[in-house]
Design an enzyme around this catalytic site. Sequence first.
Site, PDB file in Angstrom:
ATOM      1  CB  ALA A   7      -5.518  -3.974   0.198  1.00 19.67           C
ATOM      2  CG  ASP A   8      -7.013   2.862   0.274  1.00 19.30           C
ATOM      3  OD1 ASP A   8      -6.097   3.288   0.981  1.00 19.30           O
ATOM      4  OD2 ASP A   8      -8.094   3.452   0.118  1.00 19.30           O
ATOM      5  CB  ILE A   9      -9.814   1.243   4.442  1.00 19.33           C
ATOM      6  CG1 ILE A   9      -9.123   0.077   5.156  1.00 19.33           C
ATOM      7  CG2 ILE A   9     -11.147   1.536   5.100  1.00 19.33           C
ATOM      8  CD1 ILE A   9      -9.972  -1.149   5.255  1.00 19.33           C
ATOM      9  CD1 TRP A  37      -3.022   1.363   0.807  1.00 19.94           C
ATOM     10  CD2 TRP A  37      -1.532   2.355   2.160  1.00 19.94           C
ATOM     11  NE1 TRP A  37      -3.530   2.594   1.174  1.00 19.94           N
ATOM     12  CE2 TRP A  37      -2.644   3.210   2.000  1.00 19.94           C
ATOM     13  CE3 TRP A  37      -0.471   2.771   2.975  1.00 19.94           C
ATOM     14  CZ2 TRP A  37      -2.714   4.462   2.630  1.00 19.94           C
ATOM     15  CZ3 TRP A  37      -0.550   4.010   3.596  1.00 19.94           C
ATOM     16  CH2 TRP A  37      -1.671   4.836   3.418  1.00 19.94           C
ATOM     17  CG  LEU A  86     -10.331   1.823  -4.287  1.00 18.12           C
ATOM     18  CD1 LEU A  86     -10.920   2.919  -5.161  1.00 18.12           C
ATOM     19  CD2 LEU A  86      -9.101   1.207  -4.954  1.00 18.12           C
TER      20      LEU A  86
END
Length: 294
Positions: free
Chosen positions: A246-248, A227, A250
């Site tokens: 994996a970004d919260i 990330w 997004l």
Amino acid sequence: MVELKLRPGHLYSFEATTRRLTNFEKTAYRFLDGFFYRTLRLNDRPLAVGVGWDGAQIRVRVEEELSEEERTLLKQKIRRMFSLDVELEPFYEQMKKEPRLAPVIQSRKGLHFVLDPTLYECLIKTIIGQQLNLAFASTLTQRLIEQAGEKIPFREEWMLVFPTPSQVARLDYEDLQRLQFNRRKAEYVIDISRKITAGELNLEALERLPDADVVEELTSLRGVGRWTAECLLLFGMGRRDLLPAADIGLRNALKKAYGLDRQPTEADVRQWGESWIPWRSYATFYLWDFLSGS
DNA sequence: GGCCAGGCTAGCA
DNA sequence: TGCTAGCATGGC
């Protein structure tokens, strides 16, 4: 006093692009008299630089004298930081085929990345931001700048300059723990700064590498995962086809845009993102902007 | 008070 | 190779 003008090469919305500067980048930028001011270094010379808009062009204002060389450097730096040469029409054309995203994209036409002035600043801010809510991350960044950076005079006051690697390398882990960094994060930030100072890490050299190689190089550093490496490619280098799946943020943005009742998985995001190639960075960025409520 | 934040590492199966 | 506790605090 020096004032320069820079014309964007393509469709550009200064308003949409700078909206986030007083929000997510509020530790770096100060809004004054219609200009967004921040400090940066030209050949190691720290300066306060203001960036505004005259309706067609970027106005760049510095309240000191600059040499010809410094003017040229400053122009290059601002063009790069404000993505003045990025052509987004092909992105808009492509995203018309995405019915659930088209409204998010079309209502933000001309929105561009604002990159950090150096890869080092970008990397350190990203590491600090790992896992934390944005407000607290911004507080910690500000404390690091106050602890290690220098002050330069600005209109009867002063502005802080983001510290150099050697300024951070001189700190002890305990200095950052006192600022409420957790122990490991203090180690990541200082150890990476020491590596750069010792000549064992050259972030600028990564610019010449393709995305995948940059990720590989960076993730070998303690404290840098996928990330973080992708954020450097996005906000440090402005690479156009990164997908931090994996970004919260997004995933929450996609949940909102697609009207889902649960957060999509990383695999979902990767699959949907296939059709955004080669513009996945911009799709991600527009979704982040959408999530932050504007 | 509890849980999640624009994650990552170390330790364990 | 894959899973998970722990991190240090703010905001809801």
